[in-house]
Design a protein around this motif. Structure first.
Motif, mmCIF file in Angstrom:
data_model
loop_
_atom_site.group_PDB
_atom_site.id
_atom_site.type_symbol
_atom_site.label_atom_id
_atom_site.label_comp_id
_atom_site.label_asym_id
_atom_site.label_seq_id
_atom_site.Cartn_x
_atom_site.Cartn_y
_atom_site.Cartn_z
ATOM 1 N N LYS A 101 39.487 38.682 39.143
ATOM 2 C CA LYS A 101 39.964 38.028 38.328
ATOM 3 C C LYS A 101 39.493 37.663 37.377
ATOM 4 O O LYS A 101 38.542 36.773 37.538
ATOM 5 N N PRO A 102 39.983 37.144 35.684
ATOM 6 C CA PRO A 102 39.949 35.996 35.306
ATOM 7 C C PRO A 102 40.012 34.705 35.976
ATOM 8 O O PRO A 102 40.569 34.618 36.073
ATOM 9 N N GLY A 103 39.141 33.202 36.028
ATOM 10 C CA GLY A 103 39.689 32.691 36.754
ATOM 11 C C GLY A 103 38.997 32.581 37.672
ATOM 12 O O GLY A 103 38.409 31.074 38.742
ATOM 13 N N ASP A 104 38.318 33.680 38.442
ATOM 14 C CA ASP A 104 37.722 33.648 39.556
ATOM 15 C C ASP A 104 36.781 33.485 40.387
ATOM 16 O O ASP A 104 35.633 32.470 38.924
ATOM 17 N N THR A 105 36.139 32.458 41.699
ATOM 18 C CA THR A 105 35.203 32.468 42.056
ATOM 19 C C THR A 105 34.051 33.078 42.455
ATOM 20 O O THR A 105 35.019 33.575 43.825
ATOM 21 N N ILE A 106 33.129 33.926 41.801
ATOM 22 C CA ILE A 106 32.256 34.088 42.680
ATOM 23 C C ILE A 106 30.815 33.928 43.426
ATOM 24 O O ILE A 106 29.919 34.002 42.773
ATOM 25 N N VAL A 107 30.660 34.785 44.458
ATOM 26 C CA VAL A 107 29.411 34.890 45.061
ATOM 27 C C VAL A 107 29.029 36.289 45.373
ATOM 28 O O VAL A 107 29.400 37.065 45.845
ATOM 29 N N ILE A 108 27.824 36.211 44.822
ATOM 30 C CA ILE A 108 27.149 37.722 44.691
ATOM 31 C C ILE A 108 25.620 37.439 45.306
ATOM 32 O O ILE A 108 25.070 36.106 44.942
ATOM 33 N N SER A 109 25.281 37.413 46.489
ATOM 34 C CA SER A 109 24.145 37.769 47.494
ATOM 35 C C SER A 109 23.263 38.932 46.986
ATOM 36 O O SER A 109 23.477 39.908 46.228
ATOM 37 N N ALA A 110 21.467 38.715 46.952
ATOM 38 C CA ALA A 110 20.671 39.006 46.012
ATOM 39 C C ALA A 110 20.803 39.422 45.137
ATOM 40 O O ALA A 110 20.247 40.754 43.924
ATOM 41 N N ALA A 111 21.103 37.940 44.087
ATOM 42 C CA ALA A 111 21.384 38.350 43.005
ATOM 43 C C ALA A 111 20.209 38.118 41.690
ATOM 44 O O ALA A 111 20.455 38.418 40.561
ATOM 45 N N ALA A 112 19.248 37.968 42.352
ATOM 46 C CA ALA A 112 17.749 38.687 41.492
ATOM 47 C C ALA A 112 17.841 39.715 41.531
ATOM 48 O O ALA A 112 16.664 40.657 40.714
ATOM 49 N N GLY A 113 18.242 40.846 42.098
ATOM 50 C CA GLY A 113 17.488 42.121 42.213
ATOM 51 C C GLY A 113 18.959 42.224 41.398
ATOM 52 O O GLY A 113 18.657 42.444 40.556
ATOM 53 N N SER A 172 22.048 41.297 39.952
ATOM 54 C CA SER A 172 21.283 40.617 38.577
ATOM 55 C C SER A 172 22.621 41.280 37.482
ATOM 56 O O SER A 172 22.705 40.444 35.979
ATOM 57 N N ILE A 173 22.715 41.973 37.850
ATOM 58 C CA ILE A 173 23.990 42.638 36.604
ATOM 59 C C ILE A 173 25.170 42.270 36.705
ATOM 60 O O ILE A 173 26.108 42.116 35.695
ATOM 61 N N ALA A 174 25.797 42.154 38.452
ATOM 62 C CA ALA A 174 26.623 41.574 38.751
ATOM 63 C C ALA A 174 27.144 40.288 38.448
ATOM 64 O O ALA A 174 28.171 39.797 37.967
ATOM 65 N N VAL A 175 25.798 39.444 38.528
ATOM 66 C CA VAL A 175 26.189 38.205 37.602
ATOM 67 C C VAL A 175 26.166 37.860 36.230
ATOM 68 O O VAL A 175 27.240 37.026 35.986
ATOM 69 N N GLN A 176 26.219 38.835 35.454
ATOM 70 C CA GLN A 176 26.661 38.638 34.126
ATOM 71 C C GLN A 176 27.892 39.393 33.591
ATOM 72 O O GLN A 176 28.451 39.136 32.787
ATOM 73 N N ILE A 177 27.826 40.534 35.098
ATOM 74 C CA ILE A 177 29.735 41.316 34.542
ATOM 75 C C ILE A 177 30.910 39.885 34.738
ATOM 76 O O ILE A 177 32.160 39.855 34.219
ATOM 77 N N ALA A 178 30.218 39.449 35.900
ATOM 78 C CA ALA A 178 30.979 38.613 36.408
ATOM 79 C C ALA A 178 31.491 37.291 35.829
ATOM 80 O O ALA A 178 32.333 36.942 35.044
ATOM 81 N N LEU A 179 30.435 36.900 34.878
ATOM 82 C CA LEU A 179 30.433 36.029 33.700
ATOM 83 C C LEU A 179 31.015 36.694 32.784
ATOM 84 O O LEU A 179 32.212 35.808 32.102
ATOM 85 N N LYS A 180 30.791 37.287 32.031
ATOM 86 C CA LYS A 180 30.482 37.897 30.692
ATOM 87 C C LYS A 180 31.510 38.835 30.196
ATOM 88 O O LYS A 180 32.223 38.782 29.283
ATOM 89 N N LEU A 181 31.973 39.301 31.565
ATOM 90 C CA LEU A 181 32.504 40.613 30.790
ATOM 91 C C LEU A 181 33.979 40.283 31.771
ATOM 92 O O LEU A 181 35.734 41.331 31.595
ATOM 93 N N MET A 182 34.051 40.034 32.912
ATOM 94 C CA MET A 182 34.906 39.582 33.896
ATOM 95 C C MET A 182 36.201 38.276 33.966
ATOM 96 O O MET A 182 36.857 37.880 34.387
ATOM 97 N N GLY A 183 35.199 37.469 33.123
ATOM 98 C CA GLY A 183 35.609 35.765 33.355
ATOM 99 C C GLY A 183 36.005 34.563 34.481
ATOM 100 O O GLY A 183 37.215 34.085 34.666
ATOM 101 N N ALA A 184 35.129 35.041 34.517
ATOM 102 C CA ALA A 184 34.821 34.211 36.039
ATOM 103 C C ALA A 184 34.750 32.949 35.456
ATOM 104 O O ALA A 184 34.286 32.753 34.986
#
Length: 355
Positions: free
Chosen positions: A161-173, A177-189
């Motif tokens: 949800k917007p406002g969440d703190t999200i941690v992603i492992s294998a973040a450069a894989g 690498s897409i999950a990091v950007q989706i969380a930031l840019k599309l899901m409002g973390a």
């Protein structure tokens, strides 16, 4: 069949189930390169020349897994069968009105490690041109199984949800690498923290992907670094690795938080059971842990892909360093795939097949 149509192809076949890491050579080799006769095309089939192989850690479970074949989420690869993967291929002969020679098609997981492959037209995906001259290889990564796994894992399995703190492992894989950007840019973390296996990869996750922090899980101070990077604890943990990283994250997920399990790559090449010292955290903090498969959400795929492609086209999501493309002959494919397990890639690892 026209005389100019090839009748044989080189193809990697599974000849031995590995008990640990796949063996690439010698008498105990996991795969064997064979020349096989192509079957005649049946109605609705396509003869295709493979252009690109998708290299994915999950393929390790196709050839040997603790999960019984009848419980596995896709058909496994029995001994004596060709090794499978996602592919992009060019149609060279068609027995379907849907496709003509020269068309490019993709299959998520039913392609094989072959120079030539017979595909079913009904289950092949057409590759539409991408905006801004983005490479079509992104259909194997950001706009394929990797991107869809990132999106579905965060939104549907993780409930981000917007406002969440999200941690992603294998973040450069590929997926991370897409999950990091989706969380930031599309899901409002509110805060996104990556976990990766080197300082260089962590710099990429922070400086190029935009994560607020990235922790090197190989660092002797990993546990303390993770705690410092998550001062308000974690709403959603997107897990690609399992093992000691998952064990550490069990101590950082909030009460009633969620762990979305996409993979467990740390144990794929081990015959030892995964050890978790902090399992009781699940009970104490009432944590939800949920496995997921992106194939369960294919009805939502067109809308997700439209959003992802649009975000890449307008620069919201950055893909310029999101692929590791290796040009190679079919003889080299097993070794290239194995690079995934030693961290030999940034973003999606793709083989461009040279014939």
């Amino acid at each position: 069949m026209a005389s100019s149509t090839p009748s044989t192809t080189k193809q990697w076949v599974l000849v031995s189930e590995p008990t640990g890491a796949p063996v690439l050579s010698g008498p105990d080799a996991t795969f064997k390169l064979q020349t096989v006769t192509l079957p005649p095309l049946k109605e609705g089939q396509l003869l295709c020349k493979v252009r690109y192989f998708s290299n994915d850690t999950g393929l390790r479970n196709f050839i040997q897994s603790t999960v019984a074949p009848e419980r596995f989420y896709v058909p496994t690869v029995p001994v004596g069968s060709p090794m499978r993967s996602g592919i992009i291929a060019e149609v060279i002969e068609s027995a379907s009105p849907t496709y003509k020679p020269g068309d490019l098609v993709m299959d998520f997981h039913l392609g094989t490690w072959s120079e030539l492959v017979v595909l079913e037209a009904a289950t092949s995906q057409t590759l539409a041109p991408l905006p801004n001259n983005l490479p079509l290889t992104h259909y194997l990564g950001a706009f394929g199984a990797s991107g869809l796994a990132a999106y579905t894992g965060l939104k549907f399995a993780g409930g981000a949800k917007p406002g969440d703190t999200i941690v992603i492992s294998a973040a450069a894989g590929a997926t991370g690498s897409i999950a990091v950007q989706i969380a930031l840019k599309l899901m409002g973390a509110k805060r996104v923290v990556g976990i990766a296996g080197s300082d260089e990869k962590c710099a990429y996750v922070r400086d190029q992907l935009g994560a607020h922090a990235c922790i090197n899980y190989k660092s002797p101070t990993f546990i303390d670094d993770l705690k410092a990077a998550t001062p308000d604890e974690v709403d959603v943990y997107f897990d690609n690795v399992g093992g000691h990283v998952l064990d550490a994250m069990l101590t950082r997920v909030k009460r009633h938080g969620t762990i979305a399990v996409c993979g467990a790559v740390s144990g794929y090449n081990s015959d030892e059971p995964m050890k978790l010292r902090n399992w009781f955290e699940l009970i104490s903090s009432r944590i939800t842990i949920r496995g997921f498969i992106m194939l369960d959400y294919m009805d939502k795929a067109p809308a997700m892909l439209q959003e992802l492609i649009g975000a890449a086209a307008d620069g919201t999501i950055k893909l310029q360093d999101n692929e590791t493309l290796v040009e190679a002959r079919i003889e080299e494919q097993p070794e290239i795939w194995m690079r995934l397990f030693s961290g030999g890639n940034q973003g999606k690892l793709i083989t461009k097949l040279i014939v």
